[in-house]
Scaffold this motif. Structure first.
Motif, PDB file in Angstrom:
ATOM      1  N   LEU A  77       0.243  -8.306   9.707  1.00  0.00           N
ATOM      2  CA  LEU A  77      -0.532  -8.761   8.535  1.00  0.00           C
ATOM      3  C   LEU A  77      -0.871 -10.254   8.643  1.00  0.00           C
ATOM      4  CD1 LEU A  77      -1.444  -7.653   5.663  1.00  0.00           C
ATOM      5  CD2 LEU A  77       0.474  -9.004   4.808  1.00  0.00           C
ATOM      6  N   THR A  78      -2.160 -10.534   8.550  1.00  0.00           N
ATOM      7  CA  THR A  78      -2.627 -11.933   8.573  1.00  0.00           C
ATOM      8  C   THR A  78      -3.559 -12.151   7.391  1.00  0.00           C
ATOM      9  OG1 THR A  78      -2.451 -12.155  10.968  1.00  0.00           O
ATOM     10  CG2 THR A  78      -4.025 -13.614   9.881  1.00  0.00           C
ATOM     11  N   HIS A  79      -3.338 -13.274   6.691  1.00  0.00           N
ATOM     12  CA  HIS A  79      -4.293 -13.675   5.646  1.00  0.00           C
ATOM     13  C   HIS A  79      -4.586 -15.153   5.867  1.00  0.00           C
ATOM     14  CE1 HIS A  79      -6.008 -13.098   1.463  1.00  0.00           C
ATOM     15  NE2 HIS A  79      -6.268 -14.353   1.783  1.00  0.00           N
ATOM     16  N   ALA A  80      -5.760 -15.438   6.382  1.00  0.00           N
ATOM     17  CA  ALA A  80      -6.117 -16.833   6.683  1.00  0.00           C
ATOM     18  C   ALA A  80      -7.001 -17.368   5.584  1.00  0.00           C
ATOM     19  CB  ALA A  80      -6.835 -16.885   8.027  1.00  0.00           C
ATOM     20  N   PHE A  81      -6.521 -18.409   4.876  1.00  0.00           N
ATOM     21  CA  PHE A  81      -7.369 -19.070   3.889  1.00  0.00           C
ATOM     22  C   PHE A  81      -8.336 -19.995   4.620  1.00  0.00           C
ATOM     23  CE2 PHE A  81      -3.566 -18.069   1.279  1.00  0.00           C
ATOM     24  CZ  PHE A  81      -4.188 -17.249   0.361  1.00  0.00           C
ATOM     25  N   PHE A  82      -9.412 -20.361   3.918  1.00  0.00           N
ATOM     26  CA  PHE A  82     -10.460 -21.181   4.546  1.00  0.00           C
ATOM     27  C   PHE A  82      -9.899 -22.491   5.117  1.00  0.00           C
ATOM     28  CE2 PHE A  82      -9.942 -22.422   0.205  1.00  0.00           C
ATOM     29  CZ  PHE A  82     -10.003 -23.806   0.244  1.00  0.00           C
TER      30      PHE A  82
ATOM     31  N   ASP B 108       0.364 -12.808  11.221  1.00  0.00           N
ATOM     32  CA  ASP B 108       0.948 -11.797  12.097  1.00  0.00           C
ATOM     33  C   ASP B 108       2.344 -11.361  11.642  1.00  0.00           C
ATOM     34  OD1 ASP B 108       0.525 -10.131  14.259  1.00  0.00           O
ATOM     35  OD2 ASP B 108       1.654 -11.430  15.625  1.00  0.00           O
ATOM     36  N   ILE B 109       2.450 -11.016  10.370  1.00  0.00           N
ATOM     37  CA  ILE B 109       3.757 -10.598   9.824  1.00  0.00           C
ATOM     38  C   ILE B 109       3.983  -9.114  10.133  1.00  0.00           C
ATOM     39  CG2 ILE B 109       5.135 -10.360   7.707  1.00  0.00           C
ATOM     40  CD1 ILE B 109       4.379 -13.194   7.875  1.00  0.00           C
ATOM     41  N   CYS B 110       5.145  -8.818  10.698  1.00  0.00           N
ATOM     42  CA  CYS B 110       5.522  -7.426  10.954  1.00  0.00           C
ATOM     43  C   CYS B 110       6.921  -7.182  10.376  1.00  0.00           C
ATOM     44  CB  CYS B 110       5.593  -7.127  12.455  1.00  0.00           C
ATOM     45  SG  CYS B 110       3.999  -7.180  13.275  1.00  0.00           S
ATOM     46  N   ALA B 111       7.082  -6.140   9.585  1.00  0.00           N
ATOM     47  CA  ALA B 111       8.410  -5.793   9.061  1.00  0.00           C
ATOM     48  C   ALA B 111       8.353  -4.378   8.508  1.00  0.00           C
ATOM     49  CB  ALA B 111       8.817  -6.765   7.947  1.00  0.00           C
ATOM     50  N   ARG B 112       9.516  -3.737   8.469  1.00  0.00           N
ATOM     51  CA  ARG B 112       9.584  -2.406   7.863  1.00  0.00           C
ATOM     52  C   ARG B 112      10.637  -2.423   6.769  1.00  0.00           C
ATOM     53  NH1 ARG B 112       9.761   2.269  12.103  1.00  0.00           N
ATOM     54  NH2 ARG B 112      11.648   1.228  12.810  1.00  0.00           N
TER      55      ARG B 112
ATOM     56  N   ILE C 272       3.547 -11.125  -0.886  1.00  0.00           N
ATOM     57  CA  ILE C 272       3.835 -10.205  -1.984  1.00  0.00           C
ATOM     58  C   ILE C 272       2.562  -9.638  -2.614  1.00  0.00           C
ATOM     59  CG2 ILE C 272       4.528 -10.468  -4.407  1.00  0.00           C
ATOM     60  CD1 ILE C 272       7.098 -11.493  -3.481  1.00  0.00           C
ATOM     61  N   LYS C 273       1.548 -10.484  -2.735  1.00  0.00           N
ATOM     62  CA  LYS C 273       0.285  -9.996  -3.307  1.00  0.00           C
ATOM     63  C   LYS C 273      -0.294  -8.871  -2.452  1.00  0.00           C
ATOM     64  CE  LYS C 273      -1.331 -14.080  -5.789  1.00  0.00           C
ATOM     65  NZ  LYS C 273      -2.145 -15.296  -5.626  1.00  0.00           N
ATOM     66  N   HIS C 274      -0.083  -8.960  -1.150  1.00  0.00           N
ATOM     67  CA  HIS C 274      -0.597  -7.902  -0.273  1.00  0.00           C
ATOM     68  C   HIS C 274       0.132  -6.583  -0.479  1.00  0.00           C
ATOM     69  CE1 HIS C 274      -3.631  -9.804   2.219  1.00  0.00           C
ATOM     70  NE2 HIS C 274      -2.913 -10.914   2.135  1.00  0.00           N
ATOM     71  N   LEU C 275       1.403  -6.650  -0.888  1.00  0.00           N
ATOM     72  CA  LEU C 275       2.157  -5.401  -1.076  1.00  0.00           C
ATOM     73  C   LEU C 275       1.483  -4.531  -2.122  1.00  0.00           C
ATOM     74  CD1 LEU C 275       5.840  -6.730  -1.138  1.00  0.00           C
ATOM     75  CD2 LEU C 275       4.605  -5.736   0.791  1.00  0.00           C
ATOM     76  N   ASN C 276       0.877  -5.167  -3.103  1.00  0.00           N
ATOM     77  CA  ASN C 276       0.237  -4.444  -4.196  1.00  0.00           C
ATOM     78  C   ASN C 276      -1.286  -4.422  -4.049  1.00  0.00           C
ATOM     79  OD1 ASN C 276       0.978  -2.895  -6.300  1.00  0.00           O
ATOM     80  ND2 ASN C 276       1.290  -4.526  -7.755  1.00  0.00           N
ATOM     81  N   ALA C 277      -1.759  -4.777  -2.866  1.00  0.00           N
ATOM     82  CA  ALA C 277      -3.195  -4.787  -2.575  1.00  0.00           C
ATOM     83  C   ALA C 277      -3.974  -5.630  -3.574  1.00  0.00           C
ATOM     84  CB  ALA C 277      -3.735  -3.358  -2.510  1.00  0.00           C
ATOM     85  N   LEU C 278      -3.379  -6.729  -4.015  1.00  0.00           N
ATOM     86  CA  LEU C 278      -4.099  -7.618  -4.936  1.00  0.00           C
ATOM     87  C   LEU C 278      -5.096  -8.484  -4.171  1.00  0.00           C
ATOM     88  CD1 LEU C 278      -1.085  -8.668  -7.166  1.00  0.00           C
ATOM     89  CD2 LEU C 278      -2.967  -7.147  -7.796  1.00  0.00           C
ATOM     90  N   VAL C 279      -4.875  -8.611  -2.881  1.00  0.00           N
ATOM     91  CA  VAL C 279      -5.810  -9.330  -2.004  1.00  0.00           C
ATOM     92  C   VAL C 279      -5.988  -8.510  -0.720  1.00  0.00           C
ATOM     93  CG1 VAL C 279      -5.469 -11.712  -2.798  1.00  0.00           C
ATOM     94  CG2 VAL C 279      -3.825 -10.714  -1.242  1.00  0.00           C
TER      95      VAL C 279
ATOM     96  N   GLY D 221      -4.753  -6.779  10.133  1.00  0.00           N
ATOM     97  CA  GLY D 221      -3.488  -6.072   9.936  1.00  0.00           C
ATOM     98  C   GLY D 221      -3.510  -5.273   8.653  1.00  0.00           C
ATOM     99  N   GLU D 222      -2.381  -4.578   8.380  1.00  0.00           N
ATOM    100  CA  GLU D 222      -2.335  -3.795   7.136  1.00  0.00           C
ATOM    101  C   GLU D 222      -0.896  -3.559   6.700  1.00  0.00           C
ATOM    102  OE1 GLU D 222      -3.990   0.124   7.472  1.00  0.00           O
ATOM    103  OE2 GLU D 222      -2.489   0.772   8.929  1.00  0.00           O
ATOM    104  N   ILE D 223      -0.769  -3.096   5.458  1.00  0.00           N
ATOM    105  CA  ILE D 223       0.533  -2.648   4.958  1.00  0.00           C
ATOM    106  C   ILE D 223       0.390  -1.173   4.628  1.00  0.00           C
ATOM    107  CG2 ILE D 223       2.295  -2.895   3.180  1.00  0.00           C
ATOM    108  CD1 ILE D 223       1.538  -5.784   2.871  1.00  0.00           C
ATOM    109  N   ARG D 224       1.349  -0.367   5.122  1.00  0.00           N
ATOM    110  CA  ARG D 224       1.312   1.061   4.826  1.00  0.00           C
ATOM    111  C   ARG D 224       2.468   1.429   3.899  1.00  0.00           C
ATOM    112  NH1 ARG D 224      -0.061   0.643  10.173  1.00  0.00           N
ATOM    113  NH2 ARG D 224       2.078   0.983  10.870  1.00  0.00           N
ATOM    114  N   LEU D 225       2.125   2.210   2.897  1.00  0.00           N
ATOM    115  CA  LEU D 225       3.108   2.723   1.948  1.00  0.00           C
ATOM    116  C   LEU D 225       3.215   4.215   2.221  1.00  0.00           C
ATOM    117  CD1 LEU D 225       4.762   2.545  -0.728  1.00  0.00           C
ATOM    118  CD2 LEU D 225       2.592   2.763  -1.960  1.00  0.00           C
ATOM    119  N   HIS D 226       4.405   4.660   2.615  1.00  0.00           N
ATOM    120  CA  HIS D 226       4.585   6.055   3.044  1.00  0.00           C
ATOM    121  C   HIS D 226       3.496   6.453   4.045  1.00  0.00           C
ATOM    122  CE1 HIS D 226       7.904   6.768   0.393  1.00  0.00           C
ATOM    123  NE2 HIS D 226       7.206   6.470  -0.680  1.00  0.00           N
ATOM    124  N   GLY D 227       3.211   5.549   4.952  1.00  0.00           N
ATOM    125  CA  GLY D 227       2.297   5.870   6.055  1.00  0.00           C
ATOM    126  C   GLY D 227       0.820   5.679   5.754  1.00  0.00           C
ATOM    127  N   ARG D 228       0.476   5.321   4.486  1.00  0.00           N
ATOM    128  CA  ARG D 228      -0.943   5.186   4.127  1.00  0.00           C
ATOM    129  C   ARG D 228      -1.245   3.764   3.681  1.00  0.00           C
ATOM    130  NH1 ARG D 228      -4.160   9.266   0.437  1.00  0.00           N
ATOM    131  NH2 ARG D 228      -3.380   7.874  -1.159  1.00  0.00           N
TER     132      ARG D 228
END
Ligand SMILES: Nc1ncnc2c1ncn2[C@@H]1O[C@H](COP(=O)(O)OP(=O)(O)OP(=O)(O)O)[C@@H](O)[C@H]1O
Length: 251
Positions: A11-16, A23-27, A48-55, A60-67
């Motif tokens: 997971l990467t979130h680059a601000f301007f 490049d965050i990886c964790a399970r 944390i905002k990415h966990l809830n898809a607020l941004v 990269g991506e975050i998968r919840l139960h594989g999705r």
């Protein structure tokens, strides 16, 4: 080996301005109590905002139960309950009871069931005596517990807390630690972002440490990281500075 609930995949979130997370990886597995720690600006809130898809991620991506969490926002936000630092921004109702009922009402839950669940949750969060109060009149600690109650009543699989101890005094922090630990002992998966780890480090099952550049630099059991926290810009707990591996009253 259980299946992870959450997979954070490159997971990467680059601000301007070049800041962000990189490049965050964790399970994350069911029942874990994860501390996300790091100095100011290390990217804890962004992650944390990415966990809830607020941004949306840059890559990269975050998968919840594989999705992907971005796939179905309703499922994501029902499964992952977020409690932000500023409890006031989450308050919408005129009484504590209505505040906790709000989410269930939006799901068209039958009235009798709402009342039952709200009462159970208020009792659990030690707020039942404040049921009829206007949320704006609560103390900081009570407001924080109310924000958690509003999430807990929805039965999320994961509760995410951003700096839950900010602006709380010692007794309010201890109350909150007790509640969070009780929830976790009962099987609730918890993810907590904080730059102050003293209160909770011995209860957490795993610690993810972010550095000042928004990179995940450590992922391990807290006990193995004690003694090295200052190096990562995190204040070493008092008991650890005194040479203990846990607060003396816990050993
Ligand atoms: N919307 C934004 N636009 C530009 N930069 C941002 C934005 N949001 C966050 N940042 C930057 O990204 C970095 C990470 O910020 P973030 O708030 O995620 O860190 P944090 O670890 O939660 O900090 P704190 O402990 O102070 O809450 C910081 O350098 C911050 O200035």
């Amino acid at each position: 080996m259980p299946r992870p609930i959450l997979e954070i995949d490159h997971l990467t979130h680059a601000f301007f301005n070049g800041t962000g997370i990189h490049d965050i990886c964790a399970r994350i597995f069911p029942g874990e109590f994860i501390l996300v720690a790091g100095p100011n600006g290390s990217g804890k809130t962004t992650l944390i905002k990415h966990l809830n898809a607020l941004v949306r991620p840059t890559s990269g991506e975050i998968r919840l139960h594989g999705r992907s969490v971005t796939k179905d926002l309703i499922v994501t936000r029902k499964t992952i309950g977020m409690v932000f630092q500023d409890a006031d921004t989450q308050i919408v109702a005129d009484t504590v009871e209505d505040e906790v009922a709000f989410g269930l009402e939006n799901l068209n839950t039958p009235r009798a069931r709402i009342l039952e669940k709200v009462d159970q949750t208020l009792a659990y969060m030690n707020l039942i005596h404040l049921k009829d109060r206007n949320p704006s009149t609560l103390s900081g600690g009570e407001k924080r517990r109310l924000a958690i109650a509003g999430i807990l009543v929805m039965d999320p699989e994961i509760i995410v807390l951003d700096e839950p101890f900010a602006n709380l005094d010692y007794p309010a922090s201890r109350d909150l630690v007790e509640i969070i630990c009780r929830l976790n002992r009962e099987g609730q998966t918890i993810i907590m972002a904080t730059h102050e780890v003293e209160e909770v480090i011995t209860y957490a099952s795993r610690m993810l440490i972010m550095d000042g550049q928004g990179r995940l630099v450590k992922d391990g059991p807290p006990r193995e990281l004690l003694g090295n926290l200052e190096y990562f810009g995190i204040r070493e707990p008092c008991f650890s500075r005194m040479g203990y591996s846990a607060p003396p009253w816990q050993t």
